[in-house]
Design an enzyme around this catalytic site. Structure first.
Site, PDB file in Angstrom:
ATOM      1  N   GLU A   6     -47.968 -10.402   9.857  1.00  0.00           N
ATOM      2  CA  GLU A   6     -47.116  -9.352   9.271  1.00  0.00           C
ATOM      3  C   GLU A   6     -47.671  -7.973   9.614  1.00  0.00           C
ATOM      4  O   GLU A   6     -46.924  -7.040   9.938  1.00  0.00           O
ATOM      5  CB  GLU A   6     -47.034  -9.518   7.756  1.00  0.00           C
ATOM      6  CG  GLU A   6     -46.293 -10.780   7.346  1.00  0.00           C
ATOM      7  CD  GLU A   6     -46.461 -11.028   5.855  1.00  0.00           C
ATOM      8  OE1 GLU A   6     -45.865 -10.284   5.066  1.00  0.00           O
ATOM      9  OE2 GLU A   6     -47.213 -11.945   5.495  1.00  0.00           O
TER      10      GLU A   6
ATOM     11  N   THR B 116     -32.166 -19.967  20.263  1.00  0.00           N
ATOM     12  CA  THR B 116     -31.572 -18.698  20.668  1.00  0.00           C
ATOM     13  C   THR B 116     -30.697 -18.276  19.492  1.00  0.00           C
ATOM     14  O   THR B 116     -30.123 -19.151  18.808  1.00  0.00           O
ATOM     15  CB  THR B 116     -30.721 -18.799  21.956  1.00  0.00           C
ATOM     16  OG1 THR B 116     -29.570 -19.601  21.691  1.00  0.00           O
ATOM     17  CG2 THR B 116     -31.511 -19.408  23.111  1.00  0.00           C
ATOM     18  N   HIS B 117     -30.607 -16.999  19.227  1.00  0.00           N
ATOM     19  CA  HIS B 117     -29.898 -16.491  18.032  1.00  0.00           C
ATOM     20  C   HIS B 117     -30.475 -17.106  16.751  1.00  0.00           C
ATOM     21  O   HIS B 117     -29.761 -17.258  15.758  1.00  0.00           O
ATOM     22  CB  HIS B 117     -28.397 -16.788  18.076  1.00  0.00           C
ATOM     23  CG  HIS B 117     -27.716 -16.391  19.348  1.00  0.00           C
ATOM     24  ND1 HIS B 117     -26.967 -15.249  19.479  1.00  0.00           N
ATOM     25  CD2 HIS B 117     -27.699 -16.994  20.571  1.00  0.00           C
ATOM     26  CE1 HIS B 117     -26.498 -15.160  20.729  1.00  0.00           C
ATOM     27  NE2 HIS B 117     -26.938 -16.214  21.414  1.00  0.00           N
TER      28      HIS B 117
ATOM     29  N   LYS C  61     -49.283 -19.103  -3.282  1.00  0.00           N
ATOM     30  CA  LYS C  61     -48.943 -18.400  -2.038  1.00  0.00           C
ATOM     31  C   LYS C  61     -50.102 -18.335  -1.049  1.00  0.00           C
ATOM     32  O   LYS C  61     -51.239 -18.106  -1.415  1.00  0.00           O
ATOM     33  CB  LYS C  61     -48.504 -16.961  -2.345  1.00  0.00           C
ATOM     34  CG  LYS C  61     -47.147 -16.820  -2.967  1.00  0.00           C
ATOM     35  CD  LYS C  61     -45.980 -17.196  -2.050  1.00  0.00           C
ATOM     36  CE  LYS C  61     -45.718 -16.171  -0.962  1.00  0.00           C
ATOM     37  NZ  LYS C  61     -45.252 -14.895  -1.474  1.00  0.00           N
TER      38      LYS C  61
ATOM     39  N   SER D 239     -51.640 -14.297  -2.996  1.00  0.00           N
ATOM     40  CA  SER D 239     -50.875 -13.391  -3.846  1.00  0.00           C
ATOM     41  C   SER D 239     -51.630 -13.194  -5.143  1.00  0.00           C
ATOM     42  O   SER D 239     -52.224 -14.131  -5.671  1.00  0.00           O
ATOM     43  CB  SER D 239     -49.500 -14.005  -4.123  1.00  0.00           C
ATOM     44  OG  SER D 239     -48.944 -13.431  -5.291  1.00  0.00           O
TER      45      SER D 239
END
Ligand code: ARG
Length: 453
Positions: A287, A152-153, A280, A274
């Site tokens: 996304e 949480t948070h 990468k 990438s």
């Protein structure tokens, strides 16, 4: 189509602004099916003969087949799908084509077309949402007893079953399916017969048209019927909500697939590389899911803004209902299968999950231990806070403190407190329905499976 009272032609840019054919041609099947139903009804009402009806139906079928095969001869002068179909019908069957539009307006025609289109878009959306739900269910089954840190948070909070986290993304989608089903009821209402505003003077059986078109009922007021686009706003709210839900799943997946978490590895098929950094592997599927949700919310804003403050009945502003609708449908129909595939093929990494399970996440269980022995929860909370501070000062885990250290803070502690320091026991203690305990999650999983068609 409407040139009779005009003496000059339309400005070229005005025509480009006005013409909706480039996008509303997507409703060709609905437009033609609606016209077939109309031809049958105006014949039943005695407006055209059976021979004329059959000629119209034959011609409409030819135009239908032309669209289906991609052979429809487009003319740049076609203003919209309705005028294009009628123009082509005239080329195919001759003058009788001019009888099809009797007692009908493009206002009730377009409202009918777009409702039919939205009805099938709702069916497709439901199927696409189910693909993601099924991927979550399959992963939840595969997860077995694996435990994941619950946050949480974005701070480590309490251990939960991986299956519980996965299913936490199932239920929002189930609510979206309920919204789709609810919206479908208001979408499947027939506006045809409303004419331009006042209703058709022909004695057509609107209920018969509605059932021929697979609709549930007919509109109650012709003025309302030709401009009611609530169902599009509802569909776009639901697709926006689906986008928001998918983007929250995506956000977790993007974080969990980073080296810092390492909880999950995405399949190559749903990642990209990438152009600069050879090492990468980017979680682009998720996304894009996050990004597309912005576009879906934007479509909702478009329709609400178009509808707000519109004078009653049909206004040309309403032509702007289509592109956001079509775009949202296309977006989720591509996005959701990708999210389903990316979810289904993701691999959860047990070792990384274990590393993420920090003992401090059991502090609440230690407080619960004291509560079981009669200590008020507020006191227990403070006591465990002191234990956490002591362990931090000494640079050891709480479970590595001596029993005398525990007892110096609260004499209630006994040797069995060490039983609190088990992730599995913490999970197992949470047995109420909806909690992360094994039995409760098994019941939740069964309930989720029962939601699938
Ligand atoms: N293309 C128009 C639309 O999408 C069809 C209705 C036109 N009606 C009219 N009265 N000009 O709304």
């Amino acid at each position: 189509m409407w040139g009779g009272r005009f003496s000059a032609g339309i400005d070229a840019l005005m025509a480009e602004l006005n013409n909706s054919f480039p996008f509303d041609r997507t409703m060709w099947a609905e437009d033609i099916t609606g016209s077939m139903a109309w031809a049958r009804q105006i014949c039943a009402a005695g407006v055209i003969t059976a021979t004329e009806r059959d000629e119209l139906l034959r011609g409409l079928q030819i135009v239908y087949d032309e669209f289906a095969s991609g052979a429809f001869p487009v003319k740049t002068a076609d203003e919209d799908i309705h005028s294009a179909v009628e123009r082509r019908l005239g080329e195919v069957v001759g003058a009788v084509a001019g009888k099809l539009h009797t007692g009908r307006s493009r206002n009730d025609q377009v409202a009918t077309d777009i409702r039919l289109w939205t009805m099938s878009a709702i069916t497709r959306a439901d199927a696409a949402v189910q693909m993601v739900q099924q991927a979550l269910i399959d992963q939840a089954v595969a997860a077995g007893d694996l435990i994941i840190p619950g946050y949480t948070h974005v701070q480590r909070a309490q251990p939960i079953l991986l299956a519980h986290w996965l299913l936490s993304h199932f239920w929002p989608l189930q609510r979206d399916r309920e919204r789709l089903a609810d919206c479908a009821k208001r979408t499947a209402i027939l506006p045809l017969g409303s004419g331009a505003i006042a209703g058709t003077p022909l004695k057509v059986d609107r209920h018969a048209i509605a059932s021929e078109l697979g609709m549930l009922g007919i509109s109650a007021n012709s003025v309302d019927a030709i401009s009611d686009r609530d169902f599009i706003a509802e569909y776009l709210f639901t697709t926006a909500m689906i986008g928001v839900h998918i983007s929250r799943l995506a956000e977790d997946m993007v974080f969990y697939s980073s080296a810092e978490y390492g909880f999950v590895t995405l399949a190559d098929a749903y990642s990209t590389g990438s152009s600069l950094m050879p090492q990468k592997k980017n979680p682009d599927s998720f996304e894009l899911a996050r990004g597309k949700s912005g576009r879906l919310v934007g479509s909702l804003m478009t329709i609400l803004t178009v509808l707000k403050g519109l004078p009653s009945a049909y206004n040309k502003d309403l032509q702007e209902d289509k592109e956001p609708l079509f775009d949202a449908a296309r977006t989720i129909e591509i996005l959701l299968p990708v999210v389903a595939g990316a979810t289904a093929t993701a691999k959860f990494n047990q070792a990384a999950l274990l590393r993420g399970l920090d003992e401090a996440m059991l502090a609440t269980d230690v407080a619960d231990y004291l509560v079981d022995r009669g200590v008020p929860f507020r006191t227990a909370h403070k006591v465990v806070g002191q234990l956490v501070r002591l362990s931090e000062e000494r640079g050891v885990k709480i479970s590595q403190l001596a029993l005398t250290d525990f007892q110096s803070i609260d004499p209630t502690f006994a040797a069995d407190v060490l039983g609190c320091f088990s992730m599995a026991a913490s999970v197992a203690a949470r047995t109420v329905p909806g909690a992360t305990g094994h039995q409760a999650v098994a019941a939740q999983l069964a309930a989720a499976q029962a939601c699938m068609a």
